[in-house]
Design a protein around this motif. Structure first.
Motif, PDB file in Angstrom:
ATOM      1  N   ARG A 376       0.847  -1.192   0.000  1.00 60.91           N
ATOM      2  CA  ARG A 376       0.000   0.000   0.000  1.00 60.91           C
ATOM      3  C   ARG A 376       0.880   1.238   0.000  1.00 60.91           C
ATOM      4  N   VAL A 377       0.559   2.167  -0.890  1.00 63.97           N
ATOM      5  CA  VAL A 377       1.297   3.433  -0.969  1.00 63.97           C
ATOM      6  C   VAL A 377       0.307   4.566  -1.131  1.00 63.97           C
ATOM      7  N   HIS A 378       0.754   5.761  -0.834  1.00 67.07           N
ATOM      8  CA  HIS A 378      -0.093   6.932  -1.025  1.00 67.07           C
ATOM      9  C   HIS A 378      -0.261   7.184  -2.519  1.00 67.07           C
ATOM     10  N   CYS A 399      -8.045   0.957  -4.677  1.00 63.12           N
ATOM     11  CA  CYS A 399      -7.930   2.256  -4.020  1.00 63.12           C
ATOM     12  C   CYS A 399      -8.648   2.220  -2.667  1.00 63.12           C
ATOM     13  N   GLU A 402      -6.984   7.506   0.494  1.00 67.41           N
ATOM     14  CA  GLU A 402      -5.917   8.191  -0.226  1.00 67.41           C
ATOM     15  C   GLU A 402      -4.744   7.257  -0.534  1.00 67.41           C
ATOM     16  N   GLU A 403      -4.966   5.991  -0.354  1.00 65.32           N
ATOM     17  CA  GLU A 403      -3.921   5.004  -0.630  1.00 65.32           C
ATOM     18  C   GLU A 403      -4.335   4.095  -1.792  1.00 65.32           C
ATOM     19  N   GLU A 405      -3.590   0.115  -3.124  1.00 61.67           N
ATOM     20  CA  GLU A 405      -3.004  -1.196  -2.830  1.00 61.67           C
ATOM     21  C   GLU A 405      -2.685  -1.895  -4.144  1.00 61.67           C
ATOM     22  N   SER A 429       7.586   6.100   5.624  1.00 65.27           N
ATOM     23  CA  SER A 429       6.214   6.585   5.633  1.00 65.27           C
ATOM     24  C   SER A 429       5.353   5.700   6.500  1.00 65.27           C
ATOM     25  N   ARG A 431       2.178   5.645   6.128  1.00 59.45           N
ATOM     26  CA  ARG A 431       0.891   5.509   5.437  1.00 59.45           C
ATOM     27  C   ARG A 431       0.710   4.116   4.854  1.00 59.45           C
ATOM     28  N   GLY A 432       1.799   3.395   4.534  1.00 60.77           N
ATOM     29  CA  GLY A 432       1.634   2.090   3.901  1.00 60.77           C
ATOM     30  C   GLY A 432       2.681   1.115   4.363  1.00 60.77           C
TER      31      GLY A 432
END
Length: 437
Positions: A376-378, A399, A402-403, A405, A429, A431-432
């Motif tokens: 998972r990334v932004h 999706c 805001e990420e 996969e 990060s 976020r993921g």
């Protein structure tokens, strides 16, 4: 399509000679060998007028065959206006010289014939150098006796002629040329490695097989843009040709067509073509193309496997591809072969039969070298997303707020670099996070 080699020169008339040593080599097997030798002679530009087989337990050191057979062969040469006599067995320099004197015509063995065919077929600069190297190494021990017209004419002090000196001069020139060709081939090999360095992370598949098994035809079917020269001739292809093969499992697989093998392939050719055969050594796995219509296809399979061992191919990733199934008249034969070779693929390259099964088999083997990842990334992290789309196969995208996969498959050679890249992102990060599946 490339132009075929020029075969409009005047053709020679040939007699083929084989030696049967029962029970090890029965007469029936020699007849099969001579049929292949006739195909070789035809490829080189000679028409077979007749054949001669002698059953003899031991080879004659002076003529290979017995003295009586030499006399019989002389009558055949005179009666049929023969230009050349071709032996299926290798001849020593002494045997060749004695036979030429006795028969008053050209005499060559199987090795010399194959070298001649390679010389005719060689088109690229590298192939020409490889063939010349093999020819010179074959010629070197046969130089003795070529200058008898310059040898001493009589005994006594001060009467030694220049014959021996000329032979040594010739040998020195040949050795010098051999050394020069080896240096040039090493340079070409280094240049090739540099030019193809970017391919190392791409899965590579090499076509191998007995000559005239249908490798080039198969490559043209799998890669229509290959335009490989294909003809019902032995050694129609000498130069390695590499083309893109599109598979569902990956964006790019490279397929290489290589020189065919043959029974009693001269060792000098194997050595001089080693740089060309590097494509086989470096391939992730091989497609062994087998001519199912040939009555001796199982012996041909053994010849190919023995040659692969000789050049150092040891990995077990080989798919047996039985070609020319359309030439089988009895469907029971095909059913029996499927039972005996359950892992093999049965196709007709000329008619395009069952190629989808071959593609699936290739995809399955390539897939063994791939690992699946999920990350998972932004949505704004274009560096990671773009890199994965360019260097891996993205098989899923989802999706989440805001990420994004991504599920992707990556080749083992790229796995370390991609894991390092995504690992840095995961560490930097919150976020993921990447997860193995």
């Amino acid at each position: 399509m490339p132009e075929p080699p020029n075969t409009q020169q005047s053709r020679e008339r040939a007699i083929l000679v084989g030696l049967s040593t029962p029970p090890e080599i029965p007469r029936s097997l020699v007849e099969e060998y001579l049929a292949e030798l006739a195909f070789l002679a035809d490829t080189a530009g000679a028409d077979t007028a007749s054949t001669l087989i002698q059953e003899k337990k031991l080879r004659d050191p002076a003529y290979c065959i017995g003295r009586g057979k030499v006399d019989e062969l002389l009558e055949m040469v005179k009666g049929d206006r023969i230009d050349i006599v071709i032996f299926d067995d290798d001849l020593t320099p002494v045997q060749t010289r004695n036979l030429e004197r006795a028969l008053d015509c050209k005499v060559i063995d199987r090795t010399g014939l194959i070298l001649q065919i390679f010389a005719i077929r060689a088109k690229s600069h590298q192939a020409k150098m490889q063939v010349e190297l093999a020819q010179l190494e074959y010629l070197l021990p046969r130089l003795s006796g070529q200058w008898t017209h310059l040898s001493k004419q009589k005994g006594g002090i001060g009467t030694k002629g220049p014959g021996e000196t000329q032979i040594e001069t010739d040998r020195r020139l040949v050795r010098s040329r051999i050394a020069s060709l080896k240096r040039k081939l090493r340079d070409v090999s280094l240049q090739h490695d540099t030019q193809t360095g970017s391919r190392r992370s791409v899965p590579r598949v090499a076509l191998v097989g007995y000559t005239n098994a249908g490798k080039s035809t198969l490559m043209n079917q799998l890669c229509p843009e290959a335009r490989a020269y294909a003809e019902n001739r032995l050694f129609a292809t000498l130069d390695t040709r590499t083309r893109r093969l599109e598979l569902k499992i990956n964006k790019l697989v490279l397929l290489s067509d290589t020189v065919g093998f043959i029974r009693k392939l001269p060792h000098t050719l194997v050595e001089s073509f080693r740089s060309t055969l590097d494509e086989v050594l470096q391939a992730d796995f091989l497609l062994h193309v087998i001519d199912l219509s040939h009555p001796g296809f199982e012996e041909q399979m053994q010849v190919v496997r023995a040659t692969l061992r000789e050049i150092g191919v040891k990995h077990p990733h080989i798919i047996d591809v039985f070609n020319k199934i359309d030439a089988l008249e009895d469907p029971l034969v095909l059913r029996d072969l499927r039972a005996r070779y359950p892992e093999a693929v049965f196709i007709s390259a000329a008619r395009g039969l069952n190629l989808s099964a071959l593609r699936e088999a290739i995809a399955e083997h390539v897939g063994r070298d791939y690992s699946e990842r999920k990350i998972r990334v932004h949505v704004s992290d274009y560096k990671i997303i773009g890199y994965l789309y360019e260097h891996a196969e993205v098989t899923g995208r989802r999706c989440i707020d805001e990420e994004v996969e991504l599920t992707y498959r990556v080749h083992k050679d790229r796995l370390k670099h991609i894991d390092a890249l995504t690992g840095y992102h995961e560490h930097a990060s919150s976020r993921g996070a990447g997860n193995d599946t």
